[in-house]
Design a protein around this motif. Sequence first.
Motif, PDB file in Angstrom:
ATOM      1  N   SER A 156     -38.166 -15.817 -10.379  1.00 51.80           N
ATOM      2  CA  SER A 156     -36.905 -15.515  -9.720  1.00 51.80           C
ATOM      3  C   SER A 156     -37.041 -14.322  -8.779  1.00 51.80           C
ATOM      4  O   SER A 156     -36.600 -14.374  -7.621  1.00 51.80           O
ATOM      5  N   LYS A 194     -41.561 -23.285  -4.521  1.00 55.13           N
ATOM      6  CA  LYS A 194     -40.649 -24.041  -5.388  1.00 55.13           C
ATOM      7  C   LYS A 194     -41.230 -25.377  -5.790  1.00 55.13           C
ATOM      8  O   LYS A 194     -41.010 -25.866  -6.906  1.00 55.13           O
ATOM      9  N   GLU A 219     -36.745 -14.122  -4.656  1.00 60.60           N
ATOM     10  CA  GLU A 219     -35.819 -13.187  -4.020  1.00 60.60           C
ATOM     11  C   GLU A 219     -36.552 -12.285  -3.026  1.00 60.60           C
ATOM     12  O   GLU A 219     -36.028 -11.978  -1.943  1.00 60.60           O
TER      13      GLU A 219
END
Length: 217
Positions: A77, A213, A81
């Motif tokens: 995560s 991803k 970011e």
Amino acid sequence: MINNKKLNKRQYAYQVIRSRILDGTYVPGQRIIIDQIAKEVNSSHIPVREAIHQLESEQLIDYEPNIGAIVKGINDSLYMETLQVLALLEGYATALSAPHIEASGIQKLKEINSRMSEYLQNYELDKIADVNKEFHFFIYSFCPNQLLLVKIKEMWERLDVVRNSGFRFFPKRTPHSIEEHNTIIELIQENTDSDEIETFTRNHKLNTLEAFKHRND
């Protein structure tokens, strides 16, 4: 080596701890021993605690009750970011840099990108991340906004924590990245509108995010 002559004790403690996190000496989950750092920097506990609080704000350290300061590292995560923030910063930095890059700079960028292509062909994946960084930071060397560069460097160093803990960039993304570098070079060489350069460079970083991803697809 850290030059502590020009740093106060809090700054010195901060640099010592931070450099060890970034170079992998301190690994994620490792406890930071305040007594030990205080002795090393020849200070009381207070400057060390202040340094740790600063590293907490940078999300490199967690402070856990009854345990103390723990090296955080970067999870998926936080990694994503960080890429999102870099996309914004790097797009703008590239647009600011472009008008200042002359023919010799264009040639240098082509040479760097050519090396990146050679490393890919030879499957020297350990060298690709470094030459990719060299490509972008050569562009930023022409950027007139120094504060922007400081923030970009901080973000890249945060991503280095991931690389030092065993993460490597996935080869499927690299050919596309090289082609996108060629486009960035062309945009700069042709004195393209700054908004177009900024948008393309931002999307270049966001494409890396999308590749991350889908890395296991």
